[in-house]
Structure formats: C-alpha cells, structure tokens
Design a protein around this motif. Structure first.
Motif, PDB file in Angstrom:
ATOM      1  N   ILE A   1     -56.822   9.669  57.109  1.00 53.22           N
ATOM      2  CA  ILE A   1     -55.750   9.625  58.107  1.00 53.22           C
ATOM      3  C   ILE A   1     -56.305   9.027  59.387  1.00 53.22           C
ATOM      4  O   ILE A   1     -57.310   9.506  59.926  1.00 53.22           O
ATOM      5  N   GLN A   2     -55.669   7.972  59.870  1.00 54.08           N
ATOM      6  CA  GLN A   2     -56.073   7.321  61.115  1.00 54.08           C
ATOM      7  C   GLN A   2     -55.009   7.581  62.174  1.00 54.08           C
ATOM      8  O   GLN A   2     -53.831   7.312  61.940  1.00 54.08           O
TER       9      GLN A   2
ATOM     10  N   CYS B   1     -53.307  11.107  71.067  1.00 53.46           N
ATOM     11  CA  CYS B   1     -54.028  11.077  69.783  1.00 53.46           C
ATOM     12  C   CYS B   1     -54.758  12.402  69.558  1.00 53.46           C
ATOM     13  O   CYS B   1     -54.749  12.959  68.456  1.00 53.46           O
ATOM     14  N   TYR B   2     -55.418  12.893  70.606  1.00 52.03           N
ATOM     15  CA  TYR B   2     -56.127  14.171  70.482  1.00 52.03           C
ATOM     16  C   TYR B   2     -55.146  15.320  70.251  1.00 52.03           C
ATOM     17  O   TYR B   2     -55.436  16.251  69.495  1.00 52.03           O
TER      18      TYR B   2
ATOM     19  N   ASP C   1     -63.862  10.962  62.831  1.00 49.70           N
ATOM     20  CA  ASP C   1     -64.670   9.923  63.456  1.00 49.70           C
ATOM     21  C   ASP C   1     -63.918   9.535  64.714  1.00 49.70           C
ATOM     22  O   ASP C   1     -62.812   8.992  64.642  1.00 49.70           O
ATOM     23  N   ASP C   2     -64.494   9.821  65.850  1.00 53.96           N
ATOM     24  CA  ASP C   2     -63.790   9.635  67.118  1.00 53.96           C
ATOM     25  C   ASP C   2     -64.147   8.283  67.721  1.00 53.96           C
ATOM     26  O   ASP C   2     -65.150   8.145  68.427  1.00 53.96           O
ATOM     27  N   TYR C   3     -63.307   7.283  67.429  1.00 57.94           N
ATOM     28  CA  TYR C   3     -63.523   5.942  67.967  1.00 57.94           C
ATOM     29  C   TYR C   3     -62.853   5.763  69.329  1.00 57.94           C
ATOM     30  O   TYR C   3     -62.811   4.655  69.848  1.00 57.94           O
TER      31      TYR C   3
ATOM     32  N   ILE D   1     -58.768   7.884  65.960  1.00 55.69           N
ATOM     33  CA  ILE D   1     -59.434   9.056  65.386  1.00 55.69           C
ATOM     34  C   ILE D   1     -59.174   9.053  63.882  1.00 55.69           C
ATOM     35  O   ILE D   1     -58.026   8.908  63.451  1.00 55.69           O
ATOM     36  N   HIS D   2     -60.218   9.194  63.079  1.00 52.10           N
ATOM     37  CA  HIS D   2     -60.087   9.198  61.625  1.00 52.10           C
ATOM     38  C   HIS D   2     -60.432  10.577  61.080  1.00 52.10           C
ATOM     39  O   HIS D   2     -61.430  11.179  61.485  1.00 52.10           O
TER      40      HIS D   2
END
Length: 337
Positions: A303-304, A240-241, A267-269, A286-287
């Motif tokens: 974007i998610q 994801c990163y 926004d790092d969930y 991550i949003h």
C-alpha cells in the motif's frame, strides 16, 4: 499556413532529437554492457548528459520502447541495455509504470519461456491468475476506500476532506525483471553462478528446477506482487501520516478490513525522500505491506500513501507525456531510418 509551419517545425525538432539519440546509440555501441557495473554507469551518465529537457527524455524513452515493440526477438546486448539503462532511466525520473513495461517487454522478447515461467510462478503464489487478481484488487480497493472515508468522516480532522480520499489498485503485472534479477543476485552471492550479465543459459537452468531452493526463497520473500495506492488531496504530507494511523486501526479490526499481518510498518519516503533530479521532484510517500487471505491463500499487498500532487507527477503529467512521446518517437524512427 501557420498550422503547416508549426507541424514542419515539430518534425524538425523530432528529427533533431532522434539524431541526438542515434549519436548516443553509436557511443554505446561496443562498450560491452555485459562486462560490469562501471560500464553500465558510464552509459547511463552518457545518456543523461546528452538529454537536456523532459521532451528529449521522453523521446529517448519513446524511441527505445518502440524499438522493443517492433522486435520479435532481441539479443543479450539489447536486453541488457533495456533493463540496465533505458528502464533504469525511466525509473530514475519517476516513470515507474513505463519502467516496468519496458522491463517486461524486454524479457518477453529476449526469453518468452522465462517470461511465462515467472508469470506462472506469480499466479501460483497468489493463488489466482492475473485477471482474477485484478478483479480482487479492484474489489478490496473500493471497500478500503469506503471504510477510510467513513473513519475520516467520523474523526473530522482539520484540512482533510474524506471525499477526496481515493484508493486505486495497481494496474498491470509485477516487474518480472526485478524478480529474476533478485534471484540471479542470490545465486551469485551463494556461488551458484559466477556472472549475471549473460542470463540466457541461466534462465533455462532456473526453469529446469536446478535452483529450486533459491527460487522458492525468492518468491517467498516478495511482499508487493499485489498493490494499491491511497491518494490524499493536494500536497499535504501531514494527511499521509494521518491516513497511515487510521489504516493501522482498520487493519486490526476483523469486521472492517482485517490484515493477518502488518509485514512492514512503513518505508517513509516523506521523512527520507530519494535523491532529487533536475526534471522531477523527489518522490514523497509512505509504503506499507500487509497480508490478507485471498482464494484460500495468504497474499501480500503493498500500500502506497501519497498526495494528489505527487500522484500526478508519478502517474499523470510525465506518464501522459510519455504516451504522447511514444507516438512522436514512432514517427521519428521512420523519419531517421
């Protein structure tokens, strides 16, 4: 005989669960949802305390959703229950799309004029109607998927197969209730209204143009009317990163997928996931929010980025079960009268 016996057992289970939900409804009756947050929190705790399994959760949501389906109009108490309790519980357990569906149905049955007004304002903001916006998002999602796969193929990172990358446009409309609630909260904070728990009269005042400045400010600050999600394979948060870093480069190249603005870095969930609950693991993703030109206007797109595992939890396993539970709930509503 075995099949008939199994069906009879299922019918008994449905009736038992539906009776428990009827007990919850009787406990809620008379508490007064319009009073304050304390009452709403008490009701939510009451529901959660009496629901023991995912199956019971889904049946509860199914019965409530079917209640909306069968109602041509609903009163303020039912509207408040749907948006503050039922939809909130669906959201708490990761059923985001169902929560949005419940909210929008509740608003449509409570105040059709407000529902159509919000829809019209959204169409105006993005410069196109919902159907055209859906076509636009499908087209740019497919383009971004092609570019992402190409970039990852060229870079050759270990453990990430470019063919496993999927970009999926968000289906359905934005949550209209969340938009109206944010407007009401701004009005209350500025002293324009005193109570947001009984919105019927306020909605007509909004549509008349009485709160013009706050309405324009509210719609101007929305950054996620349009959206897409990017799925990476497996349960690999590192991927994801990596995708996020590739996107930053892509969005700065006019010949690829140029974004006028990177509105919010992210926004790092994954680093800070929401609180877990006993049925669904905490959401991880991550949003990002970007702005692009569409139909001659600047539009904001959320974007998610999430793993395939997390996407199946959010949109797969429970969502599929929720759809099945709605059918069972419809049956239970007739069985219990």
């Amino acid at each position: 005989p075995y099949k008939n016996m199994r069906h009879r057992r299922l019918d008994r289970d449905i009736i038992s669960l539906a009776s428990k939900i009827n007990d919850i409804d009787r406990g809620i009756s008379g508490l007064g949802l319009q009073k304050d947050n304390t009452i709403i929190d008490k009701i939510k705790r009451m529901v959660k305390d009496r629901i023991d399994t995912p199956e019971e959760l889904l049946l509860y949501l199914a019965l409530k959703t079917n209640q909306l389906d069968e109602s041509s109009t609903i009163d303020t108490d039912m509207y408040m229950e749907m948006i503050y309790v039922v939809s909130a519980i669906a959201s708490d357990y990761g059923l985001t799309e169902l929560a949005i569906e419940i909210n929008n149905m509740a608003l449509m049955h409570y105040d059709p004029g407000m529902y159509n007004w919000v829809k019209g304002m959204i169409d105006k903001k993005i410069g196109m109607q919902e159907e055209s916006a859906s076509e636009y998002m499908s087209a740019i999602s497919a383009r971004l998927e092609t570019i992402l796969r190409q970039k990852i193929q060229e870079a050759g990172p270990e453990g990430i197969n470019p063919l496993d990358i999927k970009v999926i446009p968000r289906k359905g409309p934005k949550d209209f209730v969340s938009i109206t609630q944010k407007m009401l909260e701004k009005m209350k904070a500025r002293g324009a209204i005193s109570n947001i728990r009984n919105p019927g009269n306020i909605f007509s005042r909004i549509r008349s143009g009485e709160f013009h400045d706050i309405v324009n400010e509210s719609f101007g600050s929305i950054t996620d009317i349009l959206g897409m999600r990017i799925i990476v394979s497996g349960n690999n948060d590192r991927a994801c990163y990596y995708v996020r870093s590739i996107l930053r480069d892509i969005f700065r190249e006019p010949d690829l997928f140029y974004a006028q603005e990177l509105l919010e870095e992210h926004d790092d969930y994954i680093a800070k996931p929401p609180k877990a609950n006993y049925m669904v693991p905490p959401y991880r993703g991550i949003h990002m929010n970007i702005a692009r030109q569409a139909a001659g206007k600047k539009v904001n797109i959320e974007i998610q980025i999430r793993t395939g595992y997390m996407d199946r939890l959010s949109h797969g396993v429970l969502s599929d079960s929720a759809r099945k539970a709605r059918k069972a709930g419809l049956k239970a509503s007739y069985m219990t009268g």
